[in-house]
Write a protein that holds these residues in place. Sequence first.
Motif, PDB file in Angstrom:
ATOM      1  N   PRO A  40      24.804 -13.777 -24.939  1.00 23.23           N
ATOM      2  CA  PRO A  40      25.835 -14.634 -24.349  1.00 23.23           C
ATOM      3  C   PRO A  40      26.330 -14.115 -22.999  1.00 23.23           C
ATOM      4  O   PRO A  40      26.552 -14.902 -22.083  1.00 23.23           O
ATOM      5  CB  PRO A  40      26.959 -14.593 -25.388  1.00 23.23           C
ATOM      6  N   TRP A  99      23.605 -14.705 -20.381  1.00 26.77           N
ATOM      7  CA  TRP A  99      23.426 -16.127 -20.053  1.00 26.77           C
ATOM      8  C   TRP A  99      24.650 -16.703 -19.345  1.00 26.77           C
ATOM      9  O   TRP A  99      24.539 -17.577 -18.494  1.00 26.77           O
ATOM     10  CB  TRP A  99      23.194 -16.939 -21.332  1.00 26.77           C
ATOM     11  N   GLY A 100      25.831 -16.227 -19.747  1.00 30.75           N
ATOM     12  CA  GLY A 100      27.058 -16.841 -19.240  1.00 30.75           C
ATOM     13  C   GLY A 100      27.502 -16.296 -17.898  1.00 30.75           C
ATOM     14  O   GLY A 100      28.060 -17.020 -17.083  1.00 30.75           O
ATOM     15  N   PHE A 115      26.733 -18.166 -14.563  1.00 35.03           N
ATOM     16  CA  PHE A 115      27.517 -19.391 -14.387  1.00 35.03           C
ATOM     17  C   PHE A 115      28.943 -19.057 -13.947  1.00 35.03           C
ATOM     18  O   PHE A 115      29.509 -19.728 -13.085  1.00 35.03           O
ATOM     19  CB  PHE A 115      27.556 -20.193 -15.697  1.00 35.03           C
ATOM     20  N   LEU A 116      29.521 -18.013 -14.543  1.00 32.09           N
ATOM     21  CA  LEU A 116      30.864 -17.601 -14.148  1.00 32.09           C
ATOM     22  C   LEU A 116      30.884 -17.149 -12.694  1.00 32.09           C
ATOM     23  O   LEU A 116      31.803 -17.485 -11.943  1.00 32.09           O
ATOM     24  CB  LEU A 116      31.336 -16.447 -15.042  1.00 32.09           C
ATOM     25  N   ALA A 136      30.797 -20.134 -10.494  1.00 34.73           N
ATOM     26  CA  ALA A 136      32.080 -20.852 -10.503  1.00 34.73           C
ATOM     27  C   ALA A 136      33.110 -20.116  -9.642  1.00 34.73           C
ATOM     28  O   ALA A 136      33.799 -20.726  -8.813  1.00 34.73           O
ATOM     29  CB  ALA A 136      32.593 -21.004 -11.937  1.00 34.73           C
ATOM     30  N   VAL A 169      38.247 -23.886 -15.437  1.00 35.62           N
ATOM     31  CA  VAL A 169      36.924 -23.988 -14.805  1.00 35.62           C
ATOM     32  C   VAL A 169      36.015 -22.871 -15.294  1.00 35.62           C
ATOM     33  O   VAL A 169      34.846 -23.083 -15.625  1.00 35.62           O
ATOM     34  CB  VAL A 169      37.054 -23.941 -13.269  1.00 35.62           C
ATOM     35  N   LEU A 170      36.563 -21.660 -15.375  1.00 31.46           N
ATOM     36  CA  LEU A 170      35.748 -20.520 -15.774  1.00 31.46           C
ATOM     37  C   LEU A 170      35.297 -20.636 -17.225  1.00 31.46           C
ATOM     38  O   LEU A 170      34.159 -20.330 -17.565  1.00 31.46           O
ATOM     39  CB  LEU A 170      36.505 -19.211 -15.555  1.00 31.46           C
ATOM     40  N   VAL A 171      36.208 -21.092 -18.082  1.00 32.86           N
ATOM     41  CA  VAL A 171      35.834 -21.250 -19.494  1.00 32.86           C
ATOM     42  C   VAL A 171      34.724 -22.296 -19.623  1.00 32.86           C
ATOM     43  O   VAL A 171      33.740 -22.100 -20.345  1.00 32.86           O
ATOM     44  CB  VAL A 171      37.067 -21.656 -20.333  1.00 32.86           C
ATOM     45  N   ALA A 214      32.557 -23.094 -17.343  1.00 39.09           N
ATOM     46  CA  ALA A 214      31.313 -22.545 -16.788  1.00 39.09           C
ATOM     47  C   ALA A 214      30.622 -21.659 -17.805  1.00 39.09           C
ATOM     48  O   ALA A 214      29.406 -21.740 -17.990  1.00 39.09           O
ATOM     49  CB  ALA A 214      31.618 -21.758 -15.513  1.00 39.09           C
ATOM     50  N   LEU A 215      31.415 -20.833 -18.467  1.00 37.43           N
ATOM     51  CA  LEU A 215      30.838 -19.936 -19.462  1.00 37.43           C
ATOM     52  C   LEU A 215      30.197 -20.737 -20.586  1.00 37.43           C
ATOM     53  O   LEU A 215      29.062 -20.482 -20.998  1.00 37.43           O
ATOM     54  CB  LEU A 215      31.926 -19.021 -20.024  1.00 37.43           C
ATOM     55  N   ALA A 250      29.106 -23.777 -20.436  1.00 35.70           N
ATOM     56  CA  ALA A 250      27.915 -24.460 -19.920  1.00 35.70           C
ATOM     57  C   ALA A 250      26.735 -23.508 -19.893  1.00 35.70           C
ATOM     58  O   ALA A 250      25.619 -23.862 -20.294  1.00 35.70           O
ATOM     59  CB  ALA A 250      28.201 -25.002 -18.517  1.00 35.70           C
ATOM     60  N   GLY A 251      26.975 -22.286 -19.438  1.00 36.17           N
ATOM     61  CA  GLY A 251      25.889 -21.317 -19.340  1.00 36.17           C
ATOM     62  C   GLY A 251      25.243 -21.047 -20.671  1.00 36.17           C
ATOM     63  O   GLY A 251      24.020 -21.092 -20.811  1.00 36.17           O
ATOM     64  N   VAL A 252      26.073 -20.779 -21.667  1.00 38.72           N
ATOM     65  CA  VAL A 252      25.532 -20.462 -22.987  1.00 38.72           C
ATOM     66  C   VAL A 252      24.849 -21.695 -23.581  1.00 38.72           C
ATOM     67  O   VAL A 252      23.765 -21.604 -24.168  1.00 38.72           O
ATOM     68  CB  VAL A 252      26.655 -19.936 -23.904  1.00 38.72           C
TER      69      VAL A 252
END
Lengths: 160, 235
Positions: A51, A54-55, A58-59, A62, B28-30, B32-33, B35-37
């Motif tokens: 996680p 992968w995450g 994206f963070l 953003a 927004v950050l939550v 994004a996270l 979305a990534g997973v």
Amino acid sequence: MRTWFPWFSLLARLVLGGVMLVAGALKVTDPETAAQAVRAYELLPSSLVEPVGWGMPFLEIAIGLLLIIGFGVRAAAVAAGVFMVVFIVAVASAWARGLSIDCGCFGGGGQVAPGQTKYLQEILRDVGLLVLAGWLWLHPVSKFAVVSEPDTEPQGVTAS
Amino acid sequence: MSKSKAPVNPLLQQQKRRISPGIVVVIVLVLALGAGVAVQYYRGHSKVEVSSNGRPEPAVITGPGTAGKGVTVGKSGAKVNIDVYLDFRCPHCAEFEEKTGATVDKLVEDGTATLTYWPLQFVNPGASPRLANAFAAAAANGKAVSFVGELYGDFSKSWTTDQLIELGKQLGVGDAKFQQAVQDNTYASWLESVGKAADERGVNSTPTVFVNGKQLPEDEHTAEGLQKAVDAIAS
């Protein structure tokens, strides 16, 4: 509030945001490698590695976008600063434990041959970015931002 | 953006409250996270699609199961043998496969070289052993090279057990024996012996390549570099 502060804050926003955006974009297309880079630090239990790997891209994207457009600069700078602190601690701990890894900051990552490590450069770069994040937290008002901070009304003339 | 006033209903006494940018940033950050997973979960569990690029499948000379021996494919009697120590979760191995796959295929195809796979299982303790075992099961059924190509070709896939079985089926080696081997981790002890043989040879990173026992330096891990090393022996 000096007149050049908002200009310097703009520069800080673009540099810090740009680095975050690029770092995230380079990793986002290859999540398996990003997870691998996280695993190489040997800091997280294996269930958390994926996680995070992968995450995180994206963070980073953003946070980078928020800084570049100038929305919620203070909060975004705090988030970027937290990231930098985490990165510095992680790289320093890898260094201290004698691991030979690449930070994986801009894609790639994982184990490298001993002597191929660049821990000092990686830490110095992140410290520099952390300083920029700190500056933005203190002086979030900047030129050409989408939203001026409600709680820090600018004293000077702003172009936004 | 946030300066624009929302239309006010004149019948209601409205309290003006702006959501602070800080809250929005957190949201927004939550997102994004999440979305990534979610994106990666979806990619990892997507359907298995064999990219049929018509890879020639060389014969398996030595199948899996002989302790301390890798899987060798090609035409026996070739002058050159290429040893590849690989891990199916190692990104550099995926790059190496992409760069040199066609060259290796050609060398094996025309009988210049045989290829020996030494699947290691240390890069991702949670997944590498499973993939290595599935590779062994596919090799036992005569399809080593294609299986390797597909695993690396879709590197971002999670390769769950179901996906591995599906891949075996699509490559035409997914019979009951294969499925059993994938589910029961049949080749675990053989893989241990391969790992031990690699240790004894001083191999501690992947990909590591030997051409007739001579290690190929890392900066030569290219189609040209490999071709040169083989030509030096074969010509």
